[in-house]
Design a protein around this motif. Structure first.
Motif, short mmCIF file in Angstrom:
data_model
loop_
_atom_site.label_atom_id
_atom_site.label_comp_id
_atom_site.label_asym_id
_atom_site.label_seq_id
_atom_site.Cartn_x
_atom_site.Cartn_y
_atom_site.Cartn_z
N TYR A 1 -3.70 0.32 -2.90
CA TYR A 1 -3.52 -0.94 -2.53
C TYR A 1 -3.16 -2.01 -3.56
O TYR A 1 -3.66 -1.89 -4.64
N THR B 1 -4.71 6.97 -1.54
CA THR B 1 -4.16 5.81 -1.09
C THR B 1 -4.16 4.89 -2.21
O THR B 1 -5.27 4.88 -3.20
N ALA C 1 1.02 -1.22 -0.02
CA ALA C 1 -0.11 0.01 0.20
C ALA C 1 0.82 1.07 -0.08
O ALA C 1 2.14 1.19 0.40
N LYS D 1 -6.63 -5.49 -0.60
CA LYS D 1 -7.64 -4.16 -0.80
C LYS D 1 -8.72 -4.77 -0.19
O LYS D 1 -9.16 -6.00 -0.14
N THR E 1 -5.62 -1.01 5.61
CA THR E 1 -5.96 0.29 5.63
C THR E 1 -4.59 1.16 5.83
O THR E 1 -4.09 0.90 7.02
#
Length: 124
Positions: free
Chosen positions: A59, A57, A48, A64, A68
């Motif tokens: 990923y 952001t 990420a 995904k 986070t």
């Protein structure tokens, strides 16, 4: 900038961990921050990345919806919240910083600074 990743450990499948990346030495907000991981016998792979201001952001498909990435520039710290962990997430996780003028990247070579890595082990 010096980076130190921590927060790894042993967790059961389905569990959660939060990794942290503490930055020092230079202005943290001058850098995008990425997380990569390396499983035994495999290449280091992108996980990420977050923009310097924390707005954008990106990923890897494999994480995904489960992971986070976030950052707190006031605390010079980045984070990777990992939920619904799977045994295949087992790896050493590295945080990295790259010049914000270049932008976000999933490519290892675009990052100038790396932390020492923290081991995440997910048991089945």
């Amino acid at each position: 900038v010096q980076l130190q990743a921590f927060g790894g450990g042993l967790v059961q499948a389905g569990g959660s961990l939060r990794l942290s990346c503490a930055a020092s030495g230079r202005t943290f907000s001058n850098y995008v921050m990425g997380w990569f991981r390396q499983a035994p016998g495999k290449e280091r792979e992108f996980v990420a990345v977050i923009s310097w201001g924390g707005v954008n952001t990106y990923y890897a498909d494999s994480v995904k919806g489960r992971f986070t990435i976030s950052r707190d520039n006031a605390k010079n710290t980045g984070y990777l919240q990992m939920n619904s962990l799977k045994p295949e997430d087992t790896a050493v996780y590295y945080c990295a910083a790259g010049d914000r003028r270049i932008g976000m990247s999933a490519v290892r070579g675009m990052y100038d600074y790396w932390g020492q890595g923290t081991l995440v082990t997910v048991s089945s």
